[in-house]
Design a protein around this motif. Structure first.
Motif, PDB file in Angstrom:
ATOM      1  N   THR A 132      -5.361  11.868   8.708  1.00  0.00           N
ATOM      2  CA  THR A 132      -6.803  11.736   9.621  1.00  0.00           C
ATOM      3  C   THR A 132      -7.984  11.083   8.309  1.00  0.00           C
ATOM      4  N   VAL A 133      -7.403  11.594   7.089  1.00  0.00           N
ATOM      5  CA  VAL A 133      -8.143  10.957   6.089  1.00  0.00           C
ATOM      6  C   VAL A 133      -8.436   9.610   5.959  1.00  0.00           C
ATOM      7  N   PHE A 134      -7.054   9.195   5.958  1.00  0.00           N
ATOM      8  CA  PHE A 134      -7.223   7.440   6.048  1.00  0.00           C
ATOM      9  C   PHE A 134      -7.120   6.821   7.372  1.00  0.00           C
ATOM     10  N   THR A 135      -7.970   5.376   7.483  1.00  0.00           N
ATOM     11  CA  THR A 135      -8.282   4.355   9.058  1.00  0.00           C
ATOM     12  C   THR A 135      -7.190   3.823   8.187  1.00  0.00           C
ATOM     13  N   GLU A 136      -6.538   3.115   7.033  1.00  0.00           N
ATOM     14  CA  GLU A 136      -5.165   2.042   7.367  1.00  0.00           C
ATOM     15  C   GLU A 136      -4.290   2.959   7.119  1.00  0.00           C
ATOM     16  N   LYS A 137      -2.721   2.457   7.566  1.00  0.00           N
ATOM     17  CA  LYS A 137      -1.822   2.746   7.475  1.00  0.00           C
ATOM     18  C   LYS A 137      -1.079   2.333   5.798  1.00  0.00           C
ATOM     19  N   THR A 179      -2.081   5.461  -4.165  1.00  0.00           N
ATOM     20  CA  THR A 179      -3.501   6.108  -3.766  1.00  0.00           C
ATOM     21  C   THR A 179      -2.653   7.216  -3.492  1.00  0.00           C
ATOM     22  N   VAL A 180      -3.231   8.335  -4.933  1.00  0.00           N
ATOM     23  CA  VAL A 180      -2.050  10.093  -5.368  1.00  0.00           C
ATOM     24  C   VAL A 180      -3.094  10.519  -4.773  1.00  0.00           C
ATOM     25  N   LEU A 181      -2.505  11.384  -3.424  1.00  0.00           N
ATOM     26  CA  LEU A 181      -2.965  12.614  -2.662  1.00  0.00           C
ATOM     27  C   LEU A 181      -3.184  14.029  -2.631  1.00  0.00           C
ATOM     28  N   ASP A 182      -3.467  15.172  -3.498  1.00  0.00           N
ATOM     29  CA  ASP A 182      -3.022  16.054  -4.123  1.00  0.00           C
ATOM     30  C   ASP A 182      -4.245  16.924  -3.762  1.00  0.00           C
ATOM     31  N   PRO A 183      -3.905  18.551  -2.982  1.00  0.00           N
ATOM     32  CA  PRO A 183      -5.184  19.240  -2.923  1.00  0.00           C
ATOM     33  C   PRO A 183      -5.572  19.937  -3.847  1.00  0.00           C
ATOM     34  N   ASP A 184      -4.860  20.066  -5.555  1.00  0.00           N
ATOM     35  CA  ASP A 184      -5.013  20.627  -6.730  1.00  0.00           C
ATOM     36  C   ASP A 184      -5.999  19.878  -7.985  1.00  0.00           C
ATOM     37  N   SER A 202       1.002   8.289   8.880  1.00  0.00           N
ATOM     38  CA  SER A 202       0.077   6.953   7.490  1.00  0.00           C
ATOM     39  C   SER A 202       1.046   5.984   7.689  1.00  0.00           C
ATOM     40  N   LEU A 203       2.095   5.968   7.915  1.00  0.00           N
ATOM     41  CA  LEU A 203       3.105   4.898   7.822  1.00  0.00           C
ATOM     42  C   LEU A 203       2.721   3.789   8.770  1.00  0.00           C
ATOM     43  N   ARG A 204       2.570   2.705   8.819  1.00  0.00           N
ATOM     44  CA  ARG A 204       2.616   1.216   9.958  1.00  0.00           C
ATOM     45  C   ARG A 204       4.042   1.390  10.177  1.00  0.00           C
ATOM     46  N   ALA A 210       0.683  -1.292   0.124  1.00  0.00           N
ATOM     47  CA  ALA A 210       0.133   0.278  -0.136  1.00  0.00           C
ATOM     48  C   ALA A 210       0.864   1.213  -0.243  1.00  0.00           C
ATOM     49  N   VAL A 211       0.823   2.418  -0.942  1.00  0.00           N
ATOM     50  CA  VAL A 211       1.552   3.243  -1.090  1.00  0.00           C
ATOM     51  C   VAL A 211       0.456   4.024  -1.183  1.00  0.00           C
ATOM     52  N   LEU A 212       0.961   5.775  -0.588  1.00  0.00           N
ATOM     53  CA  LEU A 212       0.648   7.213  -0.580  1.00  0.00           C
ATOM     54  C   LEU A 212       1.458   7.834  -0.732  1.00  0.00           C
TER      55      LEU A 212
END
Length: 274
Positions: free
Chosen positions: A124-129, A84-89, A155-157, A61-63
């Motif tokens: 906080t957005v993701f429940t998983e690590k 998962t790509v996380l970006d505000p734009d 965000s890391l395990r 699992a990659v963020l």
């Protein structure tokens, strides 16, 4: 380079905000064009090789915080990881979706999903690590990188990897000097940052500074590399497509060796949580 409107001085920025959004309409297309070019290809190829030395196997699992154009996410998904790509734009996420549209054509590929949110809210957005968090070309747009680094770390395990790619402030005069822009190189060296009339003001968070923050956050440094030592000053059209594999091999071979990595345009840190 930004040309359509005047770039303000660094002290005109609100220190609580990042420097991307005032110029997102310029930076997004410029970054996409760079990513599609030869020099962008060198960056993504070398960084991916550096990552896979520490991140072997499939279905991790990659963020990808600030994943923007989506090239790094796509390469990791092709290697079998779920990204998962996380970006505000929103515009950058649209580019990332376009970049990633062919991932499913490979039977062994992982998946890519897209979330619009600020990287500071990642934990906080993701429940998983996550097994790996990428923070590439993000820190230099921030006044203070501490909170972003903490969000990535949280965000890391346990035992997860953190990958950080940022501009090396010790090499800012190299590009203009190699391009024979002597006056600009001298001004850049004296200011210890890119010449303000040509470039978006950024914060030069050095590798040493970032490493000290990671130590505070109880994160161990595994290794660090340089990215684009021999090619950063070149234009895309000066590298033949047939030479690209050899160029990437050369850049990768030197990326873990000093003094080459010390003068690279970018530094790449790989760290691990406890």
């Amino acid at each position: 380079m930004l040309q359509r409107r005047k770039i303000p001085e660094m002290n005109d920025f609100d220190a609580t905000k990042d420097f991307w959004f005032p110029y997102a309409d310029l930076l997004g297309p410029a970054y996409a064009a760079h990513s599609r070019g030869v020099l962008g290809s060198v960056r993504f190829e070398v960084v991916t090789r550096q990552l896979t030395n520490h991140f072997q196997g499939e279905n991790f699992a990659v963020l990808d915080i600030g994943g923007g154009f989506g090239e790094q996410a796509t390469r990791l998904a092709f290697a079998g990881h779920d990204v998962t790509v996380l970006d505000p734009d929103a515009a950058m996420l649209d580019m990332a979706r376009e970049t990633a549209k062919d991932v499913t054509l490979k039977a062994t590929a992982g998946t890519i999903s897209f979330v619009q949110a600020d990287g500071l809210s990642a934990s906080t957005v993701f429940t998983e690590k996550f097994d790996l968090v990428c923070l590439h070309s993000v820190l230099m747009y921030l006044e203070n990188p501490f909170e972003m680094l903490r969000a990535a770390r949280n965000s890391l395990r346990p035992g997860g990897l953190l990958s950080i790619l940022s501009v090396n402030p010790h090499s800012t005069a190299m590009r203009p000097a190699m391009q024979r822009n002597w006056t600009e190189a001298l001004a850049t060296l004296r200011a210890d940052s890119p010449a303000p009339e040509h470039y978006l003001p950024t914060r030069p968070h050095s590798r040493e500074h970032v490493m000290s923050i990671l130590s505070e956050l109880d994160v161990d440094i595994l290794d660090w590399f340089g990215v684009r030592m021999f090619t950063d000053h070149l234009r895309d059209d000066t590298i033949e497509a047939s030479d690209l594999p050899s160029v990437c091999d050369l850049e990768y071979e030197a990326s873990g060796r000093s003094p080459y990595r010390d003068i690279a345009r970018l530094y790449h840190l790989i760290a691990r949580t406890h």
